[in-house]
Structure formats: C-alpha cells, structure tokens
Enzyme design. Structure first.
Site, PDB file in Angstrom:
ATOM      1  N   ASP A  89       0.831  -1.198   0.000  1.00 57.62           N
ATOM      2  CA  ASP A  89       0.000   0.000   0.000  1.00 57.62           C
ATOM      3  C   ASP A  89       0.870   1.254   0.000  1.00 57.62           C
ATOM      4  O   ASP A  89       1.020   1.905   1.029  1.00 57.62           O
ATOM      5  CB  ASP A  89      -0.905  -0.021   1.225  1.00 57.62           C
ATOM      6  CG  ASP A  89      -1.981   1.043   1.204  1.00 57.62           C
ATOM      7  OD1 ASP A  89      -2.263   1.588   0.130  1.00 57.62           O
ATOM      8  OD2 ASP A  89      -2.546   1.341   2.282  1.00 57.62           O
ATOM      9  N   GLU A 120      -3.063  10.431  -0.560  1.00 65.50           N
ATOM     10  CA  GLU A 120      -4.225   9.535  -0.611  1.00 65.50           C
ATOM     11  C   GLU A 120      -4.617   9.047   0.775  1.00 65.50           C
ATOM     12  O   GLU A 120      -5.809   8.830   1.049  1.00 65.50           O
ATOM     13  CB  GLU A 120      -3.922   8.338  -1.527  1.00 65.50           C
ATOM     14  CG  GLU A 120      -5.129   7.456  -1.834  1.00 65.50           C
ATOM     15  CD  GLU A 120      -5.394   6.376  -0.810  1.00 65.50           C
ATOM     16  OE1 GLU A 120      -6.506   5.803  -0.815  1.00 65.50           O
ATOM     17  OE2 GLU A 120      -4.493   6.085   0.022  1.00 65.50           O
ATOM     18  N   GLU A 121      -3.635   8.880   1.662  1.00 66.71           N
ATOM     19  CA  GLU A 121      -3.928   8.363   2.998  1.00 66.71           C
ATOM     20  C   GLU A 121      -4.567   9.407   3.912  1.00 66.71           C
ATOM     21  O   GLU A 121      -4.918   9.106   5.052  1.00 66.71           O
ATOM     22  CB  GLU A 121      -2.639   7.834   3.652  1.00 66.71           C
ATOM     23  CG  GLU A 121      -1.992   6.652   2.931  1.00 66.71           C
ATOM     24  CD  GLU A 121      -2.779   5.366   3.071  1.00 66.71           C
ATOM     25  OE1 GLU A 121      -3.870   5.388   3.685  1.00 66.71           O
ATOM     26  OE2 GLU A 121      -2.312   4.333   2.561  1.00 66.71           O
TER      27      GLU A 121
END
Length: 332
Positions: A89, A120-121
């Site tokens: 990830d 994105e996190e």
C-alpha cells in the site's frame, strides 16, 4: 532495476503523508532515465504528483499513491515476500505498474501514462489537483492500484472523515461545579453516535464508523475546556443521509467539521477478470475527469497499515501481467 529491487528501493524511501518529496523525485528521475516525459505537478508545500507519458497521447493511465501511513518501516525480504511500509500500500503497486508499462512499450503500445499521487492516505489532495490536469481529457480509462488481491473491484465504499469538537469551561477540579467538562460532553456525544443504526446496502454491505482519535484536556486537576475526536465513516450509500443521522446524534452539544467526503463507487468490470467489492476508499472519487475508473492491485488490504505489511512476490509478478493484459483489452 527488476520488479523486486524497485519495490524494495521505493519502500526504503520514507514517504509519510505530507513528506512525499523524496520518493516523487526518485520516481521522476527513474522514469526520465527510461525515456518517459515526466512532469512534477505541484500540489502544496512542495509536494508534487508524478505524471509520466510516452510518445503517444495517453488513453489509459495506471495510477496509485506514493504516500504511506506512519511509521516508516524499512524493506525486508525472504523467499516468498517483500516486507516494509508500503509493500502492498502502495509501493509494490507502483513497481508493478511501471513494469507493466515497460512491457507494453516493448510491444509498441505507447498511448499509456503513469500517475502517482500524494496525500491519498489523508484527504486525496494530490488526486484533487490532478483532476484539473489537461491530460485528464485524453484519458479514457484510469486503472487505479490498491491491494485487492489482484481481483478487479466492482465497487468500493465511500468515506466521510470528520472531527467533532466539544467546548467546556475550565475550572479547578476540586470545584467541578465552577466549570464544565468538554470531555464529558464529547463522551456523551460519541456514545450516541455508537448507537446509530447506520444504513446497509445489498452490494456494498454495512456502513461502519471508527472513532480514530480522542484528544482533550490539559491536566488531571483541571476541568477540560476543550475536547475533540476524529472519526471515519465507511459509506455504502450517499453521504447525505449519513450526515443527517450524525448531526442529529450530535445535536447542539458539539460542532461537526467535515474533513473529506467521498461517495461509494461502482467500477467498470472487464470480462475474464475475477471481481470483488472492497470496503476501503481510494483516489478514484477525486479523479472524475480521468475517464472510466477501474481498481485492481496485488496484496491484501488486511496487511496494509500493519507492522507486518508485506507483498507476495508471486502476486507482484502476477500483477504486472494483469495490468498489461487489462491495458491491452481496453485499448483494443
């Protein structure tokens, strides 16, 4: 640099959300040396997306994110797995997508591109910035990479990230009647939220709510004047009715601040690929200008964000072929 070596090298470059500069610069240099036209799209505070194209006008983009959750964990390896923060990830995915693009270029397929985003996190600020990029208009299909066990996701849950803030009045703890505890108020609000009967959906499953952090107070002998909690709700319906339920549960006891909202997504299915529905949220809701979205990648989401994050070498190798096969099908 082969697939496994590139994965390890990417893992060893720390890129926690907000500090993606080093990995972006590495990827830009790596891709430039291989003949790609590379642009660093500035997002904020020196953070940049990496956008790489070949000689053709890109109809299909392979995309994933460069940032990771903390803490940074260096790469490790055994006969079957590569370990470390971002293994699945999503740094292993970056390596697989680059390898697939190289395979396609060797076959003469050049109407492809690579898009690697920041943030994105957290709030997908990188994807939001990329959505306004001129190349988006030429893109017919966006193949986004997240750990889906190499299954093509037919859908993904949405998300609401929010903060609840409660206000009180400070006082000496020996005289609590002179103050009002913001923590007591926040705990009452959170208890009511936990009792909410969130909606379900036959395709996506159940709405879930996670209370991720709680902060408040200064010392044990002071009645706390402020307290807050960060929550994430995984959506299976539109956000509107869930917001209404949440705000009804909170009432006028605290303030709700919405940090990000992403609706559930139905994905494009391609014959011949095994499919699944995933519970997590991706950059896709913020990349609406980049054509029809698809979601697939090696690794298990159950390994992501853990101290033992890993990616199977077999899955990495398989992902290269799956990405290449998917692009061939889409451009045919």
């Amino acid at each position: 640099m082969n697939l496994f070596a590139l994965t390890r090298e990417l893992i060893d470059i720390p890129s926690l959300t907000g500090a993606e500069t080093d990995v972006a610069n590495f990827l830009a240099s790596h891709l430039t040396r291989r003949g790609y036209s590379v642009a660093l799209q500035q997002v904020a505070d020196g953070r940049a997306n990496v956008i790489a194209t070949t000689t053709g006008l890109p109809r299909v983009f392979l995309s994933t994110h460069m940032d990771t959750v903390p803490p940074h964990i260096k790469a490790g390896e055994d006969d079957n797995y590569i370990y470390g923060r971002g293994a699945c990830d999503a740094k292993g995915i970056i390596a697989a997508q680059i390898s697939a693009a190289e395979q396609l270029r060797a076959e003469g397929i050049n109407d492809i591109g690579l898009l690697f985003t920041v943030d994105e996190e957290a709030g997908s600020a990188g994807a939001s910035a990329a959505n306004d990029h001129p190349l988006a208009t030429s893109c017919e299909y966006l193949i986004n990479g997240e750990p889906t066990d190499n299954k093509l996701a037919s859908g993904s849950k949405g998300s609401i990230r929010l903060r609840i803030k409660a206000q009180g009045r400070a006082a000496h703890s020996a005289y609590p009647e002179r103050g009002h505890s913001a923590i007591d108020t926040l705990l009452d609000v959170l208890a009511d939220i936990r009792q909410c009967a969130w909606p379900s959906d036959g395709h996506f499953g159940d709405t879930t709510c996670n209370i991720g952090t709680i902060k408040g107070g200064t010392r044990a002998n002071v009645i706390p004047a402020a307290a807050e909690a960060d929550l994430q709700i995984r959506l299976v319906t539109s956000a509107a009715p869930v917001k209404q339920m949440l705000e009804s549960a909170v009432g006028d006891r605290a303030r709700v601040e919405y940090l990000s909202v992403a609706e559930p997504q139905q994905m494009f299915a391609v014959a011949g690929f095994e499919t699944s529905v995933v519970r997590f949220t991706t950059d896709i809701p913020y990349l609406t200008n980049w054509g029809t979205p698809l979601l697939i990648g090696p690794g298990s989401i159950l390994d992501a964000h853990t101290d033992q994050e890993r990616i199977a070498k077999r899955e990495l190798t398989e992902a290269v072929d799956l990405y290449a096969q998917l692009v061939r099908t889409l451009v045919a």
